[in-house]
Structures are given as C-alpha cells and as structure tokens.
Design a protein around this motif. Structure first.
Motif, PDB file in Angstrom:
ATOM      1  N   SER A  95       0.820  -1.246  -0.064  1.00 21.90           N
ATOM      2  CA  SER A  95       0.081  -0.182   0.029  1.00 21.90           C
ATOM      3  C   SER A  95       0.781   1.299   0.157  1.00 21.90           C
ATOM      4  O   SER A  95       0.740   2.282  -0.725  1.00 21.90           O
ATOM      5  CB  SER A  95      -0.969  -0.074   1.121  1.00 21.90           C
ATOM      6  N   LEU A  96       1.922   1.263   0.921  1.00 20.60           N
ATOM      7  CA  LEU A  96       2.733   2.389   1.109  1.00 20.60           C
ATOM      8  C   LEU A  96       3.740   2.728  -0.286  1.00 20.60           C
ATOM      9  O   LEU A  96       4.080   3.679  -0.654  1.00 20.60           O
ATOM     10  CB  LEU A  96       3.615   2.410   2.158  1.00 20.60           C
ATOM     11  N   LYS A  97       3.761   1.362  -0.915  1.00 24.38           N
ATOM     12  CA  LYS A  97       4.517   1.722  -2.144  1.00 24.38           C
ATOM     13  C   LYS A  97       4.000   2.415  -3.262  1.00 24.38           C
ATOM     14  O   LYS A  97       4.642   3.090  -4.128  1.00 24.38           O
ATOM     15  CB  LYS A  97       4.949   0.122  -2.698  1.00 24.38           C
ATOM     16  N   GLU A  98       2.620   2.224  -3.163  1.00 26.02           N
ATOM     17  CA  GLU A  98       1.585   2.935  -4.118  1.00 26.02           C
ATOM     18  C   GLU A  98       1.459   4.598  -3.749  1.00 26.02           C
ATOM     19  O   GLU A  98       1.265   5.382  -4.355  1.00 26.02           O
ATOM     20  CB  GLU A  98       0.373   2.152  -4.395  1.00 26.02           C
ATOM     21  N   ASP A  99       1.204   4.501  -2.566  1.00 28.71           N
ATOM     22  CA  ASP A  99       1.004   5.726  -1.771  1.00 28.71           C
ATOM     23  C   ASP A  99       1.816   6.105  -0.490  1.00 28.71           C
ATOM     24  O   ASP A  99       1.491   5.855   0.555  1.00 28.71           O
ATOM     25  CB  ASP A  99      -0.572   5.795  -1.336  1.00 28.71           C
ATOM     26  N   PRO A 100       3.017   6.864  -0.511  1.00 26.26           N
ATOM     27  CA  PRO A 100       4.006   6.990   0.374  1.00 26.26           C
ATOM     28  C   PRO A 100       3.308   7.516   1.641  1.00 26.26           C
ATOM     29  O   PRO A 100       4.052   7.616   2.481  1.00 26.26           O
ATOM     30  CB  PRO A 100       5.366   7.309  -0.319  1.00 26.26           C
ATOM     31  N   ASN A 101       2.320   8.465   1.334  1.00 22.08           N
ATOM     32  CA  ASN A 101       1.905   9.606   2.288  1.00 22.08           C
ATOM     33  C   ASN A 101       0.470   9.123   2.709  1.00 22.08           C
ATOM     34  O   ASN A 101      -0.036   9.838   3.417  1.00 22.08           O
ATOM     35  CB  ASN A 101       1.774  10.826   1.550  1.00 22.08           C
ATOM     36  N   PHE A 102       0.431   7.694   2.970  1.00 20.82           N
ATOM     37  CA  PHE A 102      -0.851   7.312   3.138  1.00 20.82           C
ATOM     38  C   PHE A 102      -0.694   6.974   4.926  1.00 20.82           C
ATOM     39  O   PHE A 102      -0.149   6.033   5.270  1.00 20.82           O
ATOM     40  CB  PHE A 102      -1.375   5.842   2.630  1.00 20.82           C
ATOM     41  N   VAL A 103      -1.239   8.065   5.548  1.00 18.75           N
ATOM     42  CA  VAL A 103      -0.915   8.311   6.938  1.00 18.75           C
ATOM     43  C   VAL A 103      -1.634   6.977   7.551  1.00 18.75           C
ATOM     44  O   VAL A 103      -1.112   6.445   8.672  1.00 18.75           O
ATOM     45  CB  VAL A 103      -1.567   9.546   7.582  1.00 18.75           C
ATOM     46  N   ASN A 153      11.150  -0.705  14.735  1.00 17.59           N
ATOM     47  CA  ASN A 153      10.269  -0.128  13.514  1.00 17.59           C
ATOM     48  C   ASN A 153       9.052   0.209  13.783  1.00 17.59           C
ATOM     49  O   ASN A 153       8.633   1.460  12.841  1.00 17.59           O
ATOM     50  CB  ASN A 153      10.055  -1.546  12.791  1.00 17.59           C
ATOM     51  N   ALA A 154       8.322   0.126  14.792  1.00 14.53           N
ATOM     52  CA  ALA A 154       7.285   0.830  15.179  1.00 14.53           C
ATOM     53  C   ALA A 154       7.229   2.237  15.320  1.00 14.53           C
ATOM     54  O   ALA A 154       6.729   3.050  14.808  1.00 14.53           O
ATOM     55  CB  ALA A 154       6.531   0.387  16.609  1.00 14.53           C
ATOM     56  N   ILE A 155       8.293   2.662  16.020  1.00 15.38           N
ATOM     57  CA  ILE A 155       8.672   3.951  15.954  1.00 15.38           C
ATOM     58  C   ILE A 155       9.158   4.787  14.591  1.00 15.38           C
ATOM     59  O   ILE A 155       8.712   5.891  14.565  1.00 15.38           O
ATOM     60  CB  ILE A 155      10.080   4.332  17.005  1.00 15.38           C
ATOM     61  N   LYS A 156       9.813   4.091  13.816  1.00 15.10           N
ATOM     62  CA  LYS A 156      10.399   4.215  12.602  1.00 15.10           C
ATOM     63  C   LYS A 156       8.885   4.975  11.819  1.00 15.10           C
ATOM     64  O   LYS A 156       9.015   5.942  11.237  1.00 15.10           O
ATOM     65  CB  LYS A 156      10.972   3.464  11.857  1.00 15.10           C
ATOM     66  N   TYR A 157       8.027   4.008  11.721  1.00 14.14           N
ATOM     67  CA  TYR A 157       6.926   4.221  11.076  1.00 14.14           C
ATOM     68  C   TYR A 157       5.917   5.444  11.583  1.00 14.14           C
ATOM     69  O   TYR A 157       5.136   6.265  10.817  1.00 14.14           O
ATOM     70  CB  TYR A 157       6.113   2.904  10.455  1.00 14.14           C
ATOM     71  N   TYR A 158       5.946   5.446  12.997  1.00 15.27           N
ATOM     72  CA  TYR A 158       5.085   6.586  13.507  1.00 15.27           C
ATOM     73  C   TYR A 158       5.675   7.905  13.127  1.00 15.27           C
ATOM     74  O   TYR A 158       4.820   8.884  12.925  1.00 15.27           O
ATOM     75  CB  TYR A 158       4.889   6.318  15.016  1.00 15.27           C
ATOM     76  N   LYS A 159       7.051   8.118  13.230  1.00 11.71           N
ATOM     77  CA  LYS A 159       7.878   9.240  12.983  1.00 11.71           C
ATOM     78  C   LYS A 159       7.527   9.611  11.446  1.00 11.71           C
ATOM     79  O   LYS A 159       7.460  10.782  11.087  1.00 11.71           O
ATOM     80  CB  LYS A 159       9.209   9.003  13.231  1.00 11.71           C
ATOM     81  N   LYS A 160       7.479   8.407  10.587  1.00  9.76           N
ATOM     82  CA  LYS A 160       7.029   8.957   9.089  1.00  9.76           C
ATOM     83  C   LYS A 160       5.583   9.501   9.189  1.00  9.76           C
ATOM     84  O   LYS A 160       5.525  10.339   8.414  1.00  9.76           O
ATOM     85  CB  LYS A 160       7.046   7.621   8.427  1.00  9.76           C
ATOM     86  N   SER A 161       4.531   8.904   9.813  1.00  9.88           N
ATOM     87  CA  SER A 161       3.254   9.292   9.833  1.00  9.88           C
ATOM     88  C   SER A 161       3.295  10.988  10.573  1.00  9.88           C
ATOM     89  O   SER A 161       2.718  11.910   9.709  1.00  9.88           O
ATOM     90  CB  SER A 161       2.527   8.369  10.747  1.00  9.88           C
ATOM     91  N   LEU A 162       4.061  11.095  11.537  1.00  6.23           N
ATOM     92  CA  LEU A 162       4.228  12.447  12.139  1.00  6.23           C
ATOM     93  C   LEU A 162       4.822  13.401  11.220  1.00  6.23           C
ATOM     94  O   LEU A 162       4.587  14.632  11.213  1.00  6.23           O
ATOM     95  CB  LEU A 162       4.814  12.353  13.516  1.00  6.23           C
ATOM     96  N   ALA A 163       5.644  13.038  10.322  1.00  7.97           N
ATOM     97  CA  ALA A 163       6.364  13.706   9.375  1.00  7.97           C
ATOM     98  C   ALA A 163       5.416  14.473   8.374  1.00  7.97           C
ATOM     99  O   ALA A 163       5.511  15.680   7.759  1.00  7.97           O
ATOM    100  CB  ALA A 163       7.576  13.204   8.482  1.00  7.97           C
ATOM    101  N   ILE A 164       4.256  13.822   8.032  1.00  7.42           N
ATOM    102  CA  ILE A 164       3.244  14.057   7.075  1.00  7.42           C
ATOM    103  C   ILE A 164       2.170  14.841   7.777  1.00  7.42           C
ATOM    104  O   ILE A 164       1.580  15.759   7.298  1.00  7.42           O
ATOM    105  CB  ILE A 164       2.885  12.998   6.417  1.00  7.42           C
TER     106      ILE A 164
END
Length: 290
Positions: A141-149, A167-178
């Motif tokens: 899903s994220l490969k198609e839409d990297p900004n999918f919160v 890895n959980a922290i890594k993806y939460y930080k990606k979410s918060l960056a958006i």
C-alpha cells in the motif's frame, strides 16, 4: 396637535439614531480594519483588529462608565462578545474562515486505488492477528502511496504487536512527518517510548498531543504517568488531575485508572510529608479531596 406629536417622535428618536452604542462603534472600526487586510482573514487577524480597535475606542471615550466596563475579566469578555456579534451583522463577509479539519483530511482512505485495496486486505490480516502478512500488504500500500497516513500508523501498530519497537517508532515518525498533529501516532509513540523505559522522550510526545488536542485526556494521563516514574510528583499530579477531570466529564471507564494513579501518588507524597502540596495542587485543578 399633530405637529406637536410629530415633533416629539422626531425628538425621541434622535438619540437612538445618533448616540451609537460603544460596541457598535468598535464593530464599525473593526470592519474597517478587516477591509484593509489582504488575503484570507484568519482568527489572529480578526482578533487583532477587534482588540486593537476596542482598546483605542474605549480608552479615548469620554464616558467614564465605558472605560470602567472593561476593568474586570468578565467585563472584557462581555464586551468582546457584544462586539463580535455586532461585527457578524455588519460585515459577515470579513469573518475568519473555519479552520481546516486536518484529521478528516489525513485520516482518510487513499485516493490511489491499488494502495487502498492493499490497505483493506491488510486490515483483514490485522483482525485475524496475522501481523506479518498485514505488514506485507501495508508495504504494498505504501509503495503505491507513500503519504498514506493510516497505512503508516497501522504498520507501526503491527510492528508494536510483534514487539519490534524500533520499526514501530520508525513508521510513527514517518506518519508524524506528514501529519504532525496526528493523535494516534503521538499517543502510541508515547506508549512505545514508555515501554522502552524512555520516559523523557515519551513525555515529549505526550506534551505534543496536549498542545494539539488539549481536551484529549490521553496526553495528560501519559505525561503524568511518566512524570511519576521520573519522581516529579507535582508535574505528575497536574497532568493526572487534568486527565481525571476530562475522564469524569466524559463519564469514561478510564476514570478508574486516573483514580488508581492519583492514589499511588498520594501515598508516595504522604510518606514524604507532602500531603499539603497534594491538596494544594488538587484545589488548583478544581478537584475536591475529602
């Protein structure tokens, strides 16, 4: 006789036509101030125009009663409300626009059909507690839409369920960056840092949650719990009392959790002869201690 009556009516109406109420004067000047502004009228611009014209008009008014009308907090609030109501009537097109509901925008389905389809499949895997397969679908899903919160938040949830906190922290930080105001990411990354015994970092995220959502009890509860772990009972109390009040007002089942934590803090402070401090902070937060 008719001429006398007519003259009386004109005389009686004269004050109402020309003796403008002070809030009406302020409203007129506020509208003039707003008209001079370029671009979108924001809440800040509206407030600045209103308060500056209000101060200028009242302080230069010859009537002492007018000046005395804003000598109290209630007086100021009453005047601001009256002026705001008058401005709405006089220049409705110059009112601030409603703030954009970012939560609705960012916590929405993906507009990319492939990304959304993979996300739906991932949610089914999550319901079945098959988190590894859910992660694979979420990666697609994220490969198609990297900004999918939503996908970023859910992949973090899956990693957390697998005890892969990094890895959980890594993806939460990606979410918060958006979406920096994302309450789901802020709350859960705080939980993860608590599980990693990093209370200071956990507090940072809980306080961001409080900043963006001051009526969300979870921010106060999380911050308070971690302040207690750091032996800062006073900050812990301030936050837990706030959480307790919100939980109580919402009739939430979590009120039991805040009561339990308040009891633990009270016992610790009592053992340290700080019972008076506990009661003082309770009173400050409008919580009555029997």
């Amino acid at each position: 006789m008719k001429k006398t009556i007519l003259a009386f009516i004109v005389f009686a109406c004269f004050p109402s036509i020309y003796a403008q109420a002070v809030e009406e004067k302020i409203a007129v000047k506020t509208c003039e101030c707003l008209q001079k502004k370029s671009g979108v009228i924001t809440e800040d611009i509206f407030r600045d125009c209103l308060t500056s014209t209000m101060s200028e008009t009242i302080l230069t008014d010859n009537d002492q009663k007018v000046r005395e009308s804003i000598n109290t907090v209630d007086g100021i609030k009453s005047m601001i409300q009256k002026v705001s109501d008058a401005v709405i009537k006089k220049c409705p097109k110059l009112l601030p626009q409603e703030p954009e509901d970012k939560t609705t925008i960012f916590y929405a389905d993906s507009k990319n059909e492939k990304a959304q389809n993979s996300y739906v499949i991932a949610k089914d895997f999550m319901k079945a507690s098959n988190y590894k397969m859910a992660i694979e679908s979420l990666q697609l899903s994220l490969k198609e839409d990297p900004n999918f919160v939503l996908a970023l938040d859910d992949i973090a949830v899956c990693y957390r369920q697998l005890n892969d906190f990094d890895n959980a922290i890594k993806y939460y930080k990606k979410s918060l960056a958006i979406f920096p105001e994302g309450d789901l990411a802020l709350m859960n990354i705080g939980v993860i840092y608590s599980l990693k015994s990093d209370s200071k970092t956990a507090i940072d995220y809980y306080e961001k949650l409080i900043k963006y959502q001051p009526n969300n009890a979870e921010g106060y509860f999380g911050a308070g719990k971690n302040y207690f772990i750091l032996n800062d009972e006073e900050k812990a109390l301030d936050n837990i009392f706030m959480a307790h009040v919100i939980y109580t007002n919402e009739k939430s089942e979590y009120v039991k959790d805040s009561e339990q934590l308040l009891g633990a803090i009270y016992q610790k402070m009592k053992s340290e002869n700080k019972e008076d401090v506990f009661k003082k902070i309770a009173a400050k937060n409008n919580v009555k201690i029997e």
